[in-house]
Enzyme design. Structure first.
Site, mmCIF file in Angstrom:
data_model
loop_
_atom_site.group_PDB
_atom_site.id
_atom_site.type_symbol
_atom_site.label_atom_id
_atom_site.label_comp_id
_atom_site.label_asym_id
_atom_site.label_seq_id
_atom_site.Cartn_x
_atom_site.Cartn_y
_atom_site.Cartn_z
ATOM 1 N N ASP A 46 42.551 20.918 -13.837
ATOM 2 C CA ASP A 46 41.858 22.025 -14.487
ATOM 3 C C ASP A 46 40.596 21.550 -15.192
ATOM 4 O O ASP A 46 39.553 22.173 -15.101
ATOM 5 C CB ASP A 46 42.779 22.701 -15.521
ATOM 6 C CG ASP A 46 43.822 23.563 -14.833
ATOM 7 O OD1 ASP A 46 43.759 23.684 -13.599
ATOM 8 O OD2 ASP A 46 44.695 24.106 -15.533
ATOM 9 N N HIS A 69 26.863 22.820 -30.430
ATOM 10 C CA HIS A 69 27.010 24.239 -30.078
ATOM 11 C C HIS A 69 28.328 24.456 -29.349
ATOM 12 O O HIS A 69 29.011 23.492 -28.991
ATOM 13 C CB HIS A 69 25.820 24.731 -29.255
ATOM 14 C CG HIS A 69 25.676 24.095 -27.899
ATOM 15 N ND1 HIS A 69 25.357 22.763 -27.728
ATOM 16 C CD2 HIS A 69 25.808 24.602 -26.647
ATOM 17 C CE1 HIS A 69 25.294 22.495 -26.436
ATOM 18 N NE2 HIS A 69 25.573 23.586 -25.758
ATOM 19 N N HIS A 71 29.422 25.464 -26.426
ATOM 20 C CA HIS A 71 29.700 25.408 -24.982
ATOM 21 C C HIS A 71 30.813 24.397 -24.703
ATOM 22 O O HIS A 71 30.892 23.357 -25.360
ATOM 23 C CB HIS A 71 28.433 25.033 -24.207
ATOM 24 C CG HIS A 71 27.519 26.204 -23.995
ATOM 25 N ND1 HIS A 71 26.170 26.084 -23.811
ATOM 26 C CD2 HIS A 71 27.787 27.532 -23.933
ATOM 27 C CE1 HIS A 71 25.634 27.275 -23.634
ATOM 28 N NE2 HIS A 71 26.595 28.180 -23.715
ATOM 29 N N ASP A 191 18.121 16.295 -23.664
ATOM 30 C CA ASP A 191 18.605 17.125 -22.550
ATOM 31 C C ASP A 191 17.690 16.863 -21.344
ATOM 32 O O ASP A 191 16.475 16.772 -21.500
ATOM 33 C CB ASP A 191 18.486 18.591 -23.008
ATOM 34 C CG ASP A 191 18.970 19.608 -21.978
ATOM 35 O OD1 ASP A 191 19.383 19.213 -20.882
ATOM 36 O OD2 ASP A 191 18.935 20.816 -22.298
ATOM 37 N N HIS A 360 18.611 36.578 -14.920
ATOM 38 C CA HIS A 360 19.246 35.420 -15.564
ATOM 39 C C HIS A 360 18.141 34.421 -15.872
ATOM 40 O O HIS A 360 17.213 34.272 -15.078
ATOM 41 C CB HIS A 360 20.286 34.768 -14.639
ATOM 42 C CG HIS A 360 20.800 33.472 -15.171
ATOM 43 N ND1 HIS A 360 21.590 33.401 -16.295
ATOM 44 C CD2 HIS A 360 20.613 32.178 -14.768
ATOM 45 C CE1 HIS A 360 21.877 32.127 -16.552
ATOM 46 N NE2 HIS A 360 21.293 31.375 -15.644
ATOM 47 N N HIS A 364 18.192 25.792 -20.595
ATOM 48 C CA HIS A 364 17.733 24.404 -20.710
ATOM 49 C C HIS A 364 16.222 24.291 -20.491
ATOM 50 O O HIS A 364 15.637 25.021 -19.698
ATOM 51 C CB HIS A 364 18.463 23.521 -19.687
ATOM 52 C CG HIS A 364 19.929 23.410 -19.952
ATOM 53 N ND1 HIS A 364 20.464 22.441 -20.765
ATOM 54 C CD2 HIS A 364 20.959 24.169 -19.537
ATOM 55 C CE1 HIS A 364 21.781 22.600 -20.825
ATOM 56 N NE2 HIS A 364 22.107 23.658 -20.084
HETATM 57 ZN ZN ZN Z 1 24.965 24.284 -23.759
#
Ligand code: ZN
Length: 548
Positions: A46, A69, A71, A191, A360, A364
């Site tokens: 999973d 954050h 996520h 990032d 959408h 990023h």
């Molecule tokens: Zn994120």
């Protein structure tokens, strides 16, 4: 001489399971603790979480885990870490609320040391400090983090974009990021997910216009699927639906939970009277209805996938429906997503998944935003994170283009520390690091041989051999039994394998037949060899010896 060290336990050379450790003498801070999703070879798995051995071994030195954050690739590993060590966890109010909700499903939150910060707070962590700075991303209340060390700041951008018209009007604190650059950034961990996209990414608020255009031409109900964490997207959908005179129903447990949390804490403002329950839908005409749903990744149990199959009792797709696919396929999920989309088309639903207008946008940074971050922070060293090797490579090219020489650019690898002295930086000795697989049982640590067995069974089936022996006299009792499941090969394969097995057993001496391990080995070996020679299949072969 004081050493400062940064080591990623995940999130470099891959997208997912972000977890990075900053160390200085007796103090450790951990930035993020995420999970990743399995690839297609990890059958029955999973989620994947980092191996936390290094943190467990150094738990006395950990001053806190700081979450940028909410996520999953930044918080989803937390229950598996906190099950092993109880260390303080810091997060913003919304991040804490969203993640506590999930943590509670695995571990009683009351036992944990959860501490909330406000963007802008500077949090002491032993002799280190962690400063949290607001930045824009696809989930509210994201913070980049500056860990101040003796040699300068280690600056984590977190997942970010420079969105100057964010839906919640909460702007990135660019001024403070620039000041930190002035104070001196030793190393920037940036990032790099969208490094292959030139230019500047579009603002989240542009999506409202894209949605309006779809609404304007939709003859019947309008459905939208997105990530359950994309709070701003949900808000924009509700606003546009309200403007167009439609009511919004929400389908999907996680989406409802997240909306409730955000509503309660004031992070989302749904226009009054717009939201209705699913049961109230029949009171309205189709062109007065809008539906928010989970399932954007083709998850088999999600409402959208069930609707596409016509098996979702509470809502059926019908001719004239429009679905807006307002998400990005996570690599590995494409097959399941397109199958869902195709089934929806077959049912008469128009799926809008590509559009000249923005339905959408990514959370990023694109190339120019990445450059702006470098320019603001002016780091001495630079290391792309949150990217696969291809992203890291491209990012390094951008850094070179901005004048960075090779010795100031690092391509980090999981478990390999970057060590900073007063005068230079180098790669240190590896620390314990790896991946831990979690299957639906929830028990972490599925070993490689289990995966191999699953792979064999899934591809080539299973053969079970049962042999009865009389160990005292060293002889077989009756014929062996050979059963096959999921095995498909040339005609007569199983019968021939059975003859081969009986021949192999006939060759065993009474001495051999007194030793179950010899019988097991010979039987398995004979059947395996025969099947693979005749068919090139490699089924999983199990042998049971019954002593009578
Ligand atoms: Zn994120």
């Amino acid at each position: 001489m004081s050493l400062v060290q940064v080591v990623a336990l995940g999130g470099v050379g891959e997208i997912g399971k972000n977890c990075t450790v900053v160390e200085q003498d007796d103090d450790i801070v951990v930035i993020d603790c995420g999970l990743s999703f399995p690839n297609e070879e990890m059958l029955g798995i999973d989620i994947v979480v980092p191996d936390f051995t290094y943190l467990v071994e150094n738990k006395e030195r950990i001053r806190g885990v700081f979450i940028t954050h909410a996520h999953e690739d930044h918080v989803g590993g937390l229950p598996y870490l906190l099950n092993q060590i109880n260390v303080p966890v810091y997060a913003s109010e919304l991040t804490m609320a969203l993640m506590s909700n999930k943590l509670e499903e695995k571990i009683p939150v009351k036992q944990l040391d959860l501490r909330t910060f406000k963007p802008g707070d500077v949090i002491p962590a032993g002799k280190l400090t962690v400063e949290t700075i607001r930045i824009t991303h696809s989930i509210p209340e994201t913070c980049c983090m500056a860990v101040s060390t003796k040699h300068g700041h280690i600056f984590f951008t977190a997942d970010f974009k420079f969105d100057f018209t964010p839906v919640d009007h909460k702007l990135t604190n660019i001024t403070r990021i620039g000041e930190i650059g002035q104070e001196g950034v030793l190393c920037l961990l940036s990032d790099s997910t969208n490094v292959d996209r030139p230019g500047w990414g579009p603002s989240e608020s542009l999506v409202a216009d894209g949605l309006k255009k779809v609404f304007a031409t939709a003859p019947g109900r309008v459905l939208l699927t997105t990530f359950a964490s994309n709070i701003h997207r949900m808000q924009q959908f509700c606003e546009v639906a309200g403007e167009m005179g439609r009511k919004v129903a929400v389908v999907g447990r996680r989406m409802e939970q997240n909306l409730d949390i955000c509503n309660r804490l004031g992070y989302i403002k749904i226009p009054k009277g717009v939201k209705i329950n699913l049961d109230e839908m029949p009171q309205y005409a189709d062109n007065q209805i809008a539906v928010l749903t989970t399932g954007s990744q083709g998850e088999p149990m999600s409402a959208l996938v069930q609707m596409s199959k016509g098996t979702y009792g509470r809502l059926q797709i019908r001719q004239g429906d429009t679905l807006i696919y307002s998400a990005r396929p996570i690599p590995g999920n494409e097959g399941a997503i397109w199958r869902t989309v195709n089934r929806l088309f077959r049912q008469g639903c128009n799926v809008v998944y590509q559009s000249a207008d923005h339905i959408h946008v990514s959370g990023h940074a694109y190339q120019e935003e990445l450059k702006m971050m470098v320019n603001l922070t002016r780091p001495y060293y630079i290391a792309p994170v949150h990217g696969e090797p291809r992203h890291q490579h491209l990012y390094n090219g951008i850094a070179k283009g901005m004048g960075y020489p090779d010795h100031r650019i690092f391509t980090m690898e999981a478990g390999i520390p970057l060590v900073f002295t007063e005068t230079e930086a180098h790669v240190g000795a590896p620390v314990a690091c790896g991946r831990v697989l979690v299957d639906s049982s929830g028990t972490p640590g599925v070993p490689d041989e289990v995966l191999r067995d699953r792979h064999n069974v899934a591809n080539d089936g299973l053969v079970v051999i049962t042999i009865a022996v009389d160990p005292e006299h060293g002889e077989l009792v009756g014929d062996p039994i050979l059963q096959a499941k999921g095995l498909h090969g040339p005609e007569g394969l199983v019968d021939q394998a059975f003859s081969f097995l009986t021949d192999a057993l006939a060759n065993l001496s009474p001495e051999d037949l007194r030793d179950t391990s010899i019988i097991k080995h010979e039987a398995q070996d004979a059947v395996r060899r025969f099947i693979s020679k005749r068919s090139s299949l490699r089924p999983l072969v199990l042998t049971t010896i019954v002593e009578v």
